[in-house]
Design a protein around this motif. Structure first.
Motif, PDB file in Angstrom:
ATOM      1  N   GLN A 257       0.824  -1.204   0.000  1.00 27.50           N
ATOM      2  CA  GLN A 257       0.000   0.000   0.000  1.00 27.50           C
ATOM      3  C   GLN A 257       0.859   1.255   0.000  1.00 27.50           C
ATOM      4  OE1 GLN A 257      -3.194   0.415  -0.505  1.00 27.50           O
ATOM      5  NE2 GLN A 257      -2.906   2.638  -0.366  1.00 27.50           N
ATOM      6  N   GLU A 258       1.972   1.235   0.725  1.00 29.07           N
ATOM      7  CA  GLU A 258       2.854   2.402   0.754  1.00 29.07           C
ATOM      8  C   GLU A 258       3.549   2.598  -0.596  1.00 29.07           C
ATOM      9  OE1 GLU A 258       3.055   4.782   2.846  1.00 29.07           O
ATOM     10  OE2 GLU A 258       1.705   3.864   4.320  1.00 29.07           O
ATOM     11  N   GLU A 261       0.959   4.163  -2.794  1.00 27.96           N
ATOM     12  CA  GLU A 261       0.780   5.570  -2.434  1.00 27.96           C
ATOM     13  C   GLU A 261       1.939   6.421  -2.946  1.00 27.96           C
ATOM     14  OE1 GLU A 261       2.360   7.732  -0.131  1.00 27.96           O
ATOM     15  OE2 GLU A 261       0.805   9.262  -0.179  1.00 27.96           O
ATOM     16  N   ASN A 264       1.449   7.023  -6.564  1.00 28.62           N
ATOM     17  CA  ASN A 264       0.422   8.043  -6.763  1.00 28.62           C
ATOM     18  C   ASN A 264       0.961   9.445  -6.548  1.00 28.62           C
ATOM     19  OD1 ASN A 264      -1.533   6.117  -7.343  1.00 28.62           O
ATOM     20  ND2 ASN A 264      -2.278   6.010  -5.251  1.00 28.62           N
TER      21      ASN A 264
END
Length: 269
Positions: A257-258, A261, A264
């Protein structure tokens, strides 16, 4: 028990056999694996004497939304074996040669663990045109010894001396020779204004024989990495008390997830 042996017994994950391809770098065979077809390329750098299996828990997950490359440095994993006292400068150059040999044409997002994070720092300062983002997971740094010395100077010097002896004997880890004994090291602004994420563990260890694993050291570790990450203009600090030294092994979902992110953040630059 020798200090380095204790570190390895506490920190090394269980290896999983990969099915890599091979390229030749400086006359040596280097194993690598590429997966995924995303717009961005994630380049994985393992820690210490680890090989590409260091990334088994997250490799395929990252490939679901990016092109991802992992490899084993010369002397590690399934790459050609040798024993020498490597420097991070040499490792960073060989990382660039790997990318060139794989015909990578655009900047990569460099994700590195432990000692590999110091290689990534050296790479970022030397080849800034190759990077669009940087993630350092439990990064080893020149401040490791500062933490130990501030807690118990005499005991720290004995434990650090053992690491130096083990380095000279093993010739590949370079924990003392390459960065504990070097100042200054590549840092912002040498690394430049790119998105940076630092993931650090503050989980307490049961075995506190080594100063670096004491509760006080864990607290200082978290504080140091938070301050350091936030010194970058686009820095982010992530502290976890659910993992030890291998968040990618213990908390793969969090690390994935990091990474997503971070990608992004790069997308909206």
């Amino acid at each position: 028990m020798k200090f380095l042996g204790l570190l390895l017994s506490l920190l090394l994950p269980i290896a999983v056999v990969a099915k890599p391809s091979f390229i030749t770098i400086k006359g040596y065979k280097v194993e690598y694996e590429i997966a995924g077809k995303g717009k961005q390329t994630v380049f994985l750098e393992a820690g210490g004497s680890a090989g590409l299996s260091d990334w088994d828990p997250i490799f395929n997950r990252l490939a679901q939304f990016s092109r991802v490359i992992r490899y084993s440095r010369i002397g590690n994993g399934g790459s050609e074996q040798l024993s020498k006292n490597y420097s991070s400068e040499e490792y960073a150059e060989e990382a660039r040669l790997v990318l060139e040999a794989l015909n990578i044409k655009k900047p990569v997002v460099y994700v590195a663990h432990s000692y590999g994070a110091y290689i990534a720092r050296r790479f970022a300062a030397t080849y800034p045109e190759w990077l669009s983002g940087l993630m350092l997971i439990e990064p080893s740094s020149e401040h490791d010894v500062d933490i130990m010395r501030s807690i118990d100077l005499a005991k720290a010097e004995k434990q650090i001396a053992q690491v130096k002896l083990d380095d000279l004997k093993n010739g590949m880890s370079n924990q003392y020779l390459d960065f504990w004994s070097k100042r200054p090291l590549p840092d912002y602004p040498e690394i430049g204004d790119i998105p940076v994420t630092v993931i650090a563990s503050v989980k307490k260890y049961n075995n506190k024989e080594v100063l670096f694993f004491t509760d006080k050291a864990r607290e200082m570790w978290g504080e140091l990495h938070t301050q350091w990450a936030l010194a970058f203009p686009q820095g982010k600090a992530v502290l976890t008390d659910k993992s030890y030294h291998f968040p990618q092994q213990d908390e793969p979902e969090m690390v994935v997830q990091e990474v997503r992110e971070l990608l992004n953040r790069i997308e909206v630059e």
